[in-house]
Design a protein around this motif. Structure first.
Motif, PDB file in Angstrom:
ATOM      1  N   SER A  16       0.814  13.136   0.923  1.00  0.00           N
ATOM      2  CA  SER A  16      -0.833  12.538   0.833  1.00  0.00           C
ATOM      3  C   SER A  16      -0.600  11.510   2.333  1.00  0.00           C
ATOM      4  CB  SER A  16      -0.763  11.291  -0.163  1.00  0.00           C
ATOM      5  OG  SER A  16      -1.256  10.202   0.138  1.00  0.00           O
ATOM      6  N   ALA A  17      -1.805  11.969   2.941  1.00  0.00           N
ATOM      7  CA  ALA A  17      -1.925  11.393   4.135  1.00  0.00           C
ATOM      8  C   ALA A  17      -2.172   9.726   4.232  1.00  0.00           C
ATOM      9  CB  ALA A  17      -3.254  12.093   4.889  1.00  0.00           C
ATOM     10  N   TRP A  18      -2.738   9.272   3.129  1.00  0.00           N
ATOM     11  CA  TRP A  18      -2.939   7.804   3.186  1.00  0.00           C
ATOM     12  C   TRP A  18      -1.641   7.069   3.101  1.00  0.00           C
ATOM     13  CZ3 TRP A  18      -2.201   4.727  -0.836  1.00  0.00           C
ATOM     14  CH2 TRP A  18      -2.226   5.058  -2.121  1.00  0.00           C
ATOM     15  N   THR A  19      -0.754   7.849   2.333  1.00  0.00           N
ATOM     16  CA  THR A  19       0.577   7.169   2.092  1.00  0.00           C
ATOM     17  C   THR A  19       1.428   7.327   3.349  1.00  0.00           C
ATOM     18  OG1 THR A  19       0.673   8.131  -0.226  1.00  0.00           O
ATOM     19  CG2 THR A  19       2.660   7.179   0.641  1.00  0.00           C
ATOM     20  N   ALA A  20       1.335   8.230   3.946  1.00  0.00           N
ATOM     21  CA  ALA A  20       1.922   8.483   5.421  1.00  0.00           C
ATOM     22  C   ALA A  20       1.300   7.293   6.274  1.00  0.00           C
ATOM     23  CB  ALA A  20       1.704   9.983   5.989  1.00  0.00           C
ATOM     24  N   LEU A  21       0.116   7.192   6.476  1.00  0.00           N
ATOM     25  CA  LEU A  21      -0.522   6.063   7.220  1.00  0.00           C
ATOM     26  C   LEU A  21       0.080   4.630   6.904  1.00  0.00           C
ATOM     27  CD1 LEU A  21      -2.376   6.243   9.675  1.00  0.00           C
ATOM     28  CD2 LEU A  21      -4.318   5.584   8.183  1.00  0.00           C
ATOM     29  N   ALA A  22       0.162   4.483   5.527  1.00  0.00           N
ATOM     30  CA  ALA A  22       0.495   3.166   5.287  1.00  0.00           C
ATOM     31  C   ALA A  22       1.742   2.955   5.628  1.00  0.00           C
ATOM     32  CB  ALA A  22       0.277   2.811   3.905  1.00  0.00           C
ATOM     33  N   GLY A  23       2.655   4.062   5.412  1.00  0.00           N
ATOM     34  CA  GLY A  23       4.068   3.926   5.661  1.00  0.00           C
ATOM     35  C   GLY A  23       4.516   3.741   7.186  1.00  0.00           C
ATOM     36  N   LEU A  24       3.593   4.402   7.864  1.00  0.00           N
ATOM     37  CA  LEU A  24       3.843   4.471   9.464  1.00  0.00           C
ATOM     38  C   LEU A  24       3.427   2.892  10.074  1.00  0.00           C
ATOM     39  CD1 LEU A  24       4.459   6.209  11.849  1.00  0.00           C
ATOM     40  CD2 LEU A  24       1.985   6.455  12.109  1.00  0.00           C
TER      41      LEU A  24
ATOM     42  N   LEU B 100       0.778  -1.202   0.144  1.00  0.00           N
ATOM     43  CA  LEU B 100       0.060   0.076   0.207  1.00  0.00           C
ATOM     44  C   LEU B 100       0.786   1.277   0.045  1.00  0.00           C
ATOM     45  CD1 LEU B 100      -3.169   0.487  -0.082  1.00  0.00           C
ATOM     46  CD2 LEU B 100      -2.869   0.707   2.539  1.00  0.00           C
ATOM     47  N   TYR B 101       1.899   1.192   0.682  1.00  0.00           N
ATOM     48  CA  TYR B 101       2.582   2.372   0.854  1.00  0.00           C
ATOM     49  C   TYR B 101       3.592   2.533  -0.410  1.00  0.00           C
ATOM     50  CZ  TYR B 101       7.105   5.069   2.056  1.00  0.00           C
ATOM     51  OH  TYR B 101       8.030   5.994   2.157  1.00  0.00           O
ATOM     52  N   MET B 102       3.989   1.471  -1.127  1.00  0.00           N
ATOM     53  CA  MET B 102       4.636   1.649  -2.443  1.00  0.00           C
ATOM     54  C   MET B 102       3.695   2.017  -3.412  1.00  0.00           C
ATOM     55  SD  MET B 102       7.609  -1.255  -2.625  1.00  0.00           S
ATOM     56  CE  MET B 102       6.558  -2.644  -2.540  1.00  0.00           C
ATOM     57  N   LEU B 103       2.435   1.748  -3.363  1.00  0.00           N
ATOM     58  CA  LEU B 103       1.521   2.205  -4.086  1.00  0.00           C
ATOM     59  C   LEU B 103       1.281   3.820  -4.043  1.00  0.00           C
ATOM     60  CD1 LEU B 103      -0.521   0.862  -6.193  1.00  0.00           C
ATOM     61  CD2 LEU B 103      -2.198   0.949  -4.492  1.00  0.00           C
TER      62      LEU B 103
END
Lengths: 103, 313
Positions: free
Chosen positions: B111-119, B97-100
């Motif tokens: 982007s917030a959802w990238t940050a959340l997936a990364g976390l 998800l983060y790489m997407l």
């Protein structure tokens, strides 16, 4: 495989009561092993552990193992009792030689 | 303890892979990896996943009965191995998800959802490496492993090797590698200090002795006959003994190849920006880490050895 304390034997209603013990306890020729309930303070094993100062192996590890080891006792009574007649010199010499030759 | 080569390769590779992912995500969350754009960050994250996957696959080689391996996932409450397996598997969808997100939005800063997936992926990666360390540290029967220094070491070495790998990615992408290289230097130094503390700590006598094992605490005891005429599994697996000379040589290898050489090479990289110094540093680092993990196993002594002649473990 790990020892299960012969769990299939100790709960087997088809065996007579004196045979509901682990196989190693029943087969030991010198009766060095005893089996019983350590949670019951009046059982044979609890009394053995109390009276003879039974100890666990490596208690500092905190595993609290169930099996206790009884320390060796002083020389058996049979050796302390001597026959009334003094043994012959040859016999006593052989005994002394046997004791003094180290491993 | 007998060092299993597949486990050594597994922990070094997965440690480096998870570490690379951890460092990449942390830097991305803080505003972007210095020296890399979105594509470069994606490459770094993907390399981390590849390394971690190679390690995890290699770990299946040390199993005697691989068809039962799926059962490992179902003992989460009581087994650190199970927790490591679960965290590693849960890591993949969050990482995907983060790489997407990196590919579609350009990074955690955008982007917030990238940050959340990364976390989430970061937390799972840390948990996986911590659980790997705890598999060993949870054993009270091996005094050299029974310490918080062990998972600390696993985490710090993972972060250090990950930071050095990220330096390689930035250098090969011809970006400005200074910031990442300095982070790698800091993490390498911290890992070297912690490793020195660990070597000092296992040098102290600790743990059970033959007296507490057998229960005869008054007087000296020694084993005269072990009662067996050939080796058994216990002897070979738990009784593995490396010579003191070999251990000394390997500790030198750990420090020279694993810490000092990469440190010097990366410092030189900061000064001269010669990009090829970075891959050389990572090769030497991985050699040092393989030696370190081999020593971790070879210097460990299980207390069962007390029943086979050792005076203390």
């Amino acid at each position: 495989k790990k020892c299960t304390l012969c769990v299939d034997r100790i709960y087997d209603e088809a065996l007579p009561v004196e045979e509901r013990q682990p196989a190693c306890v029943m087969t030991c020729p010198t009766s060095a092993r005893s089996f019983g309930d350590l949670d019951d303070p009046d059982s044979k094993v609890s009394r053995l552990v109390r009276e003879r100062n039974g100890q666990q192996s490596m208690p500092e590890l905190g595993y609290n193992p169930v099996n206790h080891y009884l320390p060796p006792r002083p020389k058996a009574h049979a050796e302390i009792e001597r026959s009334s007649a003094p043994a012959s010199l040859a016999h006593r010499l052989k005994g002394w030689l046997g004791k003094s030759v180290g491993r | 303890m007998h060092p299993a080569l597949s486990v050594i390769f597994f922990t070094v590779a997965s440690g480096a892979g998870f570490g690379l992912v951890m460092v990449t995500i942390v830097l991305d969350l803080l505003g972007g990896v210095p020296g890399l754009g979105a594509t470069g960050t994606l490459v770094a994250a993907f390399t981390g996943v590849i390394l971690a996957t190679a390690g995890l696959l290699a770990s299946t080689l040390h199993l005697a009965n691989p068809k039962n391996a799926w059962r490992a996932f179902f003992r989460f409450r009581s087994s650190w191995l199970s927790r490591e397996a679960v965290f590693s598997v849960l890591f993949y969808p969050t990482m995907l998800l983060y790489m997407l997100g990196l590919w579609m939005t350009g990074g955690a800063a955008q982007s917030a959802w990238t940050a959340l997936a990364g976390l989430l992926a970061l937390v799972l990666a840390v948990a996986a490496v911590f659980a790997t360390g705890m598999i060993y540290a949870s054993l009270r029967t091996i005094p050299q492993w029974n310490s918080p220094l062990v998972p600390a070491n696993y985490l710090l070495l993972s972060l250090a090797s990950g930071a050095v790998c990220l330096t390689v990615v930035v250098a090969l992408a011809q970006g400005q590698a200074e910031m990442v290289a300095m982070l790698a230097l800091v993490l390498l130094s911290a890992a070297a200090v912690l490793k020195a503390i660990y070597f000092f700590w296992i040098g102290k006598p600790q743990g059970p002795t033959i007296n507490t094992a057998v229960g005869m605490t008054r007087g000296r005891m020694r084993l005269l006959e072990s009662g067996q005429s050939s080796d058994s599994f216990l002897n070979k697996e738990f009784g593995y003994q490396a010579s003191a000379k070999r251990i000394g040589q390997l500790r030198l290898v750990v420090y020279l190849f694993g810490f000092i050489a990469p440190f010097v090479l990366i410092m030189q990289l900061i000064r001269t920006e010669a990009a090829l110094l970075a891959p050389l540093a990572v090769l030497l680092l991985l050699t040092g880490l393989l030696a370190e993990r081999w020593l971790f196993f070879a210097e460990a002594r299980h207390v069962v050895n007390l029943f086979y002649g050792r005076q203390s473990c």
